[in-house]
Design a protein around this motif. Structure first.
Motif, PDB file in Angstrom:
ATOM      1  N   LEU A 259       0.811  -1.220   0.000  1.00 41.55           N
ATOM      2  CA  LEU A 259       0.000   0.000   0.000  1.00 41.55           C
ATOM      3  C   LEU A 259       0.843   1.267   0.000  1.00 41.55           C
ATOM      4  O   LEU A 259       0.332   2.365   0.261  1.00 41.55           O
ATOM      5  N   GLY A 260       2.118   1.138  -0.315  1.00 40.12           N
ATOM      6  CA  GLY A 260       2.979   2.313  -0.298  1.00 40.12           C
ATOM      7  C   GLY A 260       3.328   2.854  -1.671  1.00 40.12           C
ATOM      8  O   GLY A 260       3.871   3.955  -1.783  1.00 40.12           O
ATOM      9  N   THR A 261       3.069   2.082  -2.717  1.00 41.76           N
ATOM     10  CA  THR A 261       3.422   2.504  -4.072  1.00 41.76           C
ATOM     11  C   THR A 261       2.168   2.564  -4.929  1.00 41.76           C
ATOM     12  O   THR A 261       1.416   1.590  -5.016  1.00 41.76           O
ATOM     13  N   HIS A 262       1.966   3.728  -5.550  1.00 47.61           N
ATOM     14  CA  HIS A 262       0.814   3.927  -6.437  1.00 47.61           C
ATOM     15  C   HIS A 262       1.358   4.282  -7.818  1.00 47.61           C
ATOM     16  O   HIS A 262       2.140   5.226  -7.957  1.00 47.61           O
ATOM     17  N   GLU A 263       0.957   3.518  -8.815  1.00 45.48           N
ATOM     18  CA  GLU A 263       1.514   3.691 -10.153  1.00 45.48           C
ATOM     19  C   GLU A 263       0.434   3.558 -11.214  1.00 45.48           C
ATOM     20  O   GLU A 263      -0.599   2.910 -11.011  1.00 45.48           O
ATOM     21  N   VAL A 264       0.720   4.175 -12.359  1.00 41.06           N
ATOM     22  CA  VAL A 264      -0.004   3.886 -13.583  1.00 41.06           C
ATOM     23  C   VAL A 264       0.938   3.026 -14.424  1.00 41.06           C
ATOM     24  O   VAL A 264       2.019   3.481 -14.814  1.00 41.06           O
ATOM     25  N   LEU A 265       0.552   1.792 -14.654  1.00 38.66           N
ATOM     26  CA  LEU A 265       1.374   0.843 -15.401  1.00 38.66           C
ATOM     27  C   LEU A 265       0.880   0.771 -16.837  1.00 38.66           C
ATOM     28  O   LEU A 265      -0.324   0.625 -17.079  1.00 38.66           O
TER      29      LEU A 265
END
Length: 373
Positions: free
Chosen positions: A294-300
């Motif tokens: 829950l620490g990394t938010h990305e658009v892949l």
């Protein structure tokens, strides 16, 4: 051996006895004639063959190094609302003009052509049915349903809109309309439960309110094909199928015809899949996700082989994401905690990413969508 051979020519003189006394004159004349013939042959110039004409040597033209193409922004309008929802405005970012008022909406989606918009009105209860608007993006949005429980544009056919009309505590009416028709008429498909979230040639997807998550997949006739007790539909990817998250963050792809579900290993490290945006070049698509910790938010960005070709830092919770109409650039906006909006533009052709950040309008701090040409 002839006279023109390389060796010295042999000269044979034939003498005839005429009398006992030799007459010197004929001999002298013969010798003179032979010598004259030898001198004529030896002094003649040998025949020569003209050398063939050679083409001129090639001329080398210096070629100037190609200039790096300049990054160009698509035309972007950012749709903003007040903190609790209300009158939405479309504010130009890289387009000429002034901010344009839309209407009192909480969220919206564009059709497959980017020509028409459908939007739900505002409500104090996020799970309550609300007014549904529809219209061209450069015109006025007209109300088409008083109590709508979700809507969805067809994922490939422009202007085809589906929505569920009905109160919260009873089955609703699944309806279809064609926004491109001169005389827009509704067609009822079936009575369904839940809110409509997705629509395509494969059928429809409905899901429950957020209090008790479940979803169902309906075939094009409105009959239930997949019925789950827990989970949420995320989106439809043509090269995969219906992408969903089941209980325990198990991300799967579902065949809408058979209902068979298979795990998606490329999402194994993700706890939450917020949304999927298809429409990139050569079948590429974007997934907004949050990691297991829950620490990394990305658009892949994935290619059609489901390989990650780009990772872009983003933010938590659903956010505005859109491909441009040409399918070459992905744009998303993040409202951060410092009262700023971060706008990211990714060029899927050359892999270039441009980020900008600007102060939010305190009257319109919430980004609910993007209009991208």
């Amino acid at each position: 051996m002839g006279l023109l051979d390389d060796a010295e020519p042999d000269v044979v003189l034939v003498q005839q006895a005429v009398s006992r006394r030799r007459n010197p004159i004929p001999l002298i004349l013969g010798i003179v004639g032979v010598l004259a013939l030898l001198l004529t042959q030896l002094s003649a110039e040998p025949e020569t063959t003209a050398a063939p004409e050679l083409p001129p040597p090639p001329t080398t033209v210096p070629v100037a190094p190609a200039e790096e193409p300049e990054f160009s922004f698509p035309r972007i309008w950012i749709v903003k609302t007040p903190p609790t929802g209300g009158l939405a405005i479309a504010a130009p970012y890289s387009a000429a003009g002034e901010s344009r008022r839309l209407t009192y909406i909480s969220n919206f989606e564009l059709d497959a052509s980017g020509t028409y918009m459908a939007a739900l009105g505002t409500s104090e209860d996020p799970d309550a049915p609300r007014l549904l608007f529809m219209g061209p993006i450069d015109g006025w949005l007209e109300p088409i349903a008083a109590e709508a429980r979700g809507f969805a544009w067809h994922d490939t056919e422009p202007g085809r809109l589906a929505f569920v009309e009905g109160s919260e505590d009873s089955p609703g009416s699944l309806r279809l309309i064609d926004a491109t028709a001169d005389d827009i008429q509704e067609r009822e498909i079936a009575a369904v439960d839940g809110w409509l979230t997705h629509y395509g040639s494969w059928g429809f997807a409905t899901q429950a309110a957020r209090r008790n998550p479940w979803f169902r997949v309906l075939n094009p006739e409105g009959e239930v094909a997949v019925d789950t007790q827990e989970g949420a539909m995320i989106g439809y990817v043509p090269t995969l199928g219906l992408v969903a998250t089941m209980d325990g963050s198990d991300h799967v792809v579902i065949d809408p015809r058979s209902g068979v579900a298979e795990s998606l290993p490329m999402f194994a490290a993700q706890s939450v899949l917020w949304r999927i945006e298809t429409g990139g070049p050569r079948g590429s698509y974007a997934v907004h996700a949050t990691s297991d910790d829950l620490g990394t938010h990305e658009v892949l960005i994935f290619n059609r082989l489901n390989e990650v070709i780009a990772r872009l830092d983003s933010g938590p919770n659903p956010q505005a994401i859109s491909w441009n109409r040409a399918g070459t650039k992905l744009v998303f906006a993040v409202d951060d905690e410092s009262n700023r909006t971060r706008l990211v533009v990714y060029d899927a052709i050359d892999g270039t990413t441009i980020e900008t950040s600007f102060l939010e309008d305190p009257d319109y701090p919430r980004t609910v969508g993007l209009l991208v040409d």
